[in-house]
Write a protein that holds these residues in place. Structure first.
Motif, PDB file in Angstrom:
ATOM      1  N   TRP A 147      38.240 -34.451 -18.045  1.00 42.75           N
ATOM      2  CA  TRP A 147      39.520 -33.761 -17.880  1.00 42.75           C
ATOM      3  C   TRP A 147      40.656 -34.709 -18.254  1.00 42.75           C
ATOM      4  O   TRP A 147      40.523 -35.923 -18.066  1.00 42.75           O
ATOM      5  N   PRO A 148      41.781 -34.191 -18.766  1.00 44.27           N
ATOM      6  CA  PRO A 148      42.844 -35.080 -19.260  1.00 44.27           C
ATOM      7  C   PRO A 148      43.543 -35.924 -18.199  1.00 44.27           C
ATOM      8  O   PRO A 148      44.185 -36.910 -18.536  1.00 44.27           O
ATOM      9  N   TRP A 149      43.471 -35.541 -16.930  1.00 43.40           N
ATOM     10  CA  TRP A 149      44.110 -36.340 -15.892  1.00 43.40           C
ATOM     11  C   TRP A 149      43.262 -36.301 -14.626  1.00 43.40           C
ATOM     12  O   TRP A 149      42.472 -35.378 -14.411  1.00 43.40           O
ATOM     13  N   SER A 150      43.435 -37.312 -13.795  1.00 42.14           N
ATOM     14  CA  SER A 150      42.622 -37.422 -12.589  1.00 42.14           C
ATOM     15  C   SER A 150      43.248 -36.657 -11.426  1.00 42.14           C
ATOM     16  O   SER A 150      44.445 -36.353 -11.439  1.00 42.14           O
ATOM     17  N   MET A 151      42.409 -36.365 -10.424  1.00 38.89           N
ATOM     18  CA  MET A 151      42.835 -35.671  -9.210  1.00 38.89           C
ATOM     19  C   MET A 151      42.052 -36.236  -8.032  1.00 38.89           C
ATOM     20  O   MET A 151      40.977 -36.809  -8.211  1.00 38.89           O
ATOM     21  N   PRO A 152      42.552 -36.056  -6.806  1.00 36.77           N
ATOM     22  CA  PRO A 152      41.764 -36.457  -5.626  1.00 36.77           C
ATOM     23  C   PRO A 152      40.484 -35.624  -5.537  1.00 36.77           C
ATOM     24  O   PRO A 152      40.409 -34.521  -6.093  1.00 36.77           O
ATOM     25  N   PRO A 153      39.473 -36.138  -4.830  1.00 40.76           N
ATOM     26  CA  PRO A 153      38.164 -35.452  -4.790  1.00 40.76           C
ATOM     27  C   PRO A 153      38.223 -33.992  -4.335  1.00 40.76           C
ATOM     28  O   PRO A 153      37.607 -33.119  -4.964  1.00 40.76           O
ATOM     29  N   LEU A 154      38.949 -33.697  -3.239  1.00 42.03           N
ATOM     30  CA  LEU A 154      38.979 -32.317  -2.760  1.00 42.03           C
ATOM     31  C   LEU A 154      39.639 -31.405  -3.784  1.00 42.03           C
ATOM     32  O   LEU A 154      39.126 -30.313  -4.086  1.00 42.03           O
ATOM     33  N   THR A 155      40.762 -31.827  -4.335  1.00 41.29           N
ATOM     34  CA  THR A 155      41.453 -31.021  -5.338  1.00 41.29           C
ATOM     35  C   THR A 155      40.595 -30.863  -6.588  1.00 41.29           C
ATOM     36  O   THR A 155      40.588 -29.796  -7.219  1.00 41.29           O
ATOM     37  N   THR A 156      39.844 -31.911  -6.936  1.00 38.05           N
ATOM     38  CA  THR A 156      38.925 -31.822  -8.074  1.00 38.05           C
ATOM     39  C   THR A 156      37.874 -30.749  -7.829  1.00 38.05           C
ATOM     40  O   THR A 156      37.539 -29.963  -8.717  1.00 38.05           O
ATOM     41  N   ARG A 157      37.335 -30.713  -6.616  1.00 34.74           N
ATOM     42  CA  ARG A 157      36.332 -29.686  -6.293  1.00 34.74           C
ATOM     43  C   ARG A 157      36.945 -28.285  -6.347  1.00 34.74           C
ATOM     44  O   ARG A 157      36.269 -27.325  -6.747  1.00 34.74           O
ATOM     45  N   ILE A 158      38.205 -28.143  -5.955  1.00 37.96           N
ATOM     46  CA  ILE A 158      38.867 -26.835  -6.049  1.00 37.96           C
ATOM     47  C   ILE A 158      39.003 -26.424  -7.510  1.00 37.96           C
ATOM     48  O   ILE A 158      38.837 -25.246  -7.856  1.00 37.96           O
ATOM     49  N   LEU A 159      39.301 -27.391  -8.390  1.00 40.52           N
ATOM     50  CA  LEU A 159      39.347 -27.092  -9.827  1.00 40.52           C
ATOM     51  C   LEU A 159      37.979 -26.611 -10.296  1.00 40.52           C
ATOM     52  O   LEU A 159      37.881 -25.628 -11.047  1.00 40.52           O
ATOM     53  N   GLY A 160      36.914 -27.300  -9.865  1.00 40.13           N
ATOM     54  CA  GLY A 160      35.571 -26.860 -10.231  1.00 40.13           C
ATOM     55  C   GLY A 160      35.274 -25.461  -9.723  1.00 40.13           C
ATOM     56  O   GLY A 160      34.701 -24.633 -10.442  1.00 40.13           O
TER      57      GLY A 160
END
Length: 276
Positions: free
Chosen positions: A38-51
């Motif tokens: 992904w073009p930019w990083s996110m915190p783990p919980l927010t990353t899982r919400i994106l998934g």
């Protein structure tokens, strides 16, 4: 309204769904991989919400092209097209975050634009055939949904769209209503406006239909979204920390979707056998 889609369209949508399945599962299982895909990083919980928000498109897409009838696919295609449109808009407002990563940039904008065009074409041809009388019209599954439920679905849809507008146009304030202890950036907030707006529009359209066929696949999508986001909360429980009452409302939306999806599926009308 039961016109079928061309094979090439079904193939593109199906391949895209399989790719989204892999992307979504990767982020749900190992959010640390976000920086590589992904073009930019996110915190783990927010990353899982994106998934999770990516995974909701999988049943919407595969069921739509699998059943291959416009009556079933109309609302899912609107939801997925809305998702793609706002995702492209969010990326266009932050082109600097893509840097020199040409393959990722092409995948984000090229793949997103391709899917938006394919979904739009499917919607345009489906409605055009319906309006001109060229479609193979079949008997609708009349849906006697109670008026209070219709109103509730519309209100939840309006809530989702309102949240989507806040996330997109007032992204700097999104952290107040987010539930990740590590916060959310304006860029990520604008990205999450896309599933919120897509789900909200789907709920509103669904609340107005009288044909259960048009509600079936969105209901599966709502159940999927509710389940995978709640699973993301469980997997990332250490960072789950709503700080305001509005954040708690946002955090409760997956349960709303899960309940709405199950109720809609349970209310499938029973076709009575005609006497010989």
């Amino acid at each position: 309204m039961d016109s079928a889609f061309p094979t090439w369209l079904r193939l593109i949508v199906a391949v895209s769904a399989v790719m989204q399945l892999g992307f979504g599962l990767t982020l749900m299982i190992d959010p640390a991989q976000i920086g590589t895909i992904w073009p930019w990083s996110m915190p783990p919980l927010t990353t899982r919400i994106l998934g999770a928000s990516t995974l909701v498109s999988v049943p919407l897409a595969l069921l739509s092209v699998g059943i291959n009838r416009f009556s079933y696919a109309a609302i899912p295609f609107v939801m997925m097209a809305t998702y793609r449109l706002l995702q492209l808009a969010a990326g266009a407002m932050h082109l600097d975050r893509f840097g020199t990563n040409i393959p990722m940039t092409i995948n984000y904008f090229g793949g997103g634009a391709l899917m938006l065009m394919v979904l739009s074409y499917g919607l345009w041809t489906g409605w055009r055939r319906h309006l001109t009388g060229d479609a193979d019209i079949s008997e609708p599954m009349v849906w006697p949904m109670p008026a209070p439920l219709r109103a509730s679905l519309a209100l939840v849809g309006i809530l989702f769209m309102a949240l989507g507008l806040v996330f997109f146009f007032d992204a700097s304030e999104a952290a107040i209503i987010w539930f990740d202890a590590k916060g959310i950036t304006p860029l990520t907030a604008r990205l999450f406006s896309s599933p919120l707006m897509g789900l909200g529009l789907g709920l509103i359209l669904l609340s107005r239909t009288r044909d259960w066929r048009m509600a079936a696949i969105p209901a599966v999508g709502f159940c999927t979204m509710g389940f995978v986001v709640l699973l993301a909360f469980i997997l990332g429980y250490s960072d789950f920390a709503p700080r305001t009452w509005m954040a708690w409302i946002v955090a409760s939306t997956p349960a709303m979707l899960l309940a709405a999806g199950f109720i809609i599926l349970a209310l499938k009308p029973v076709k009575l056998r005609q006497p010989a």
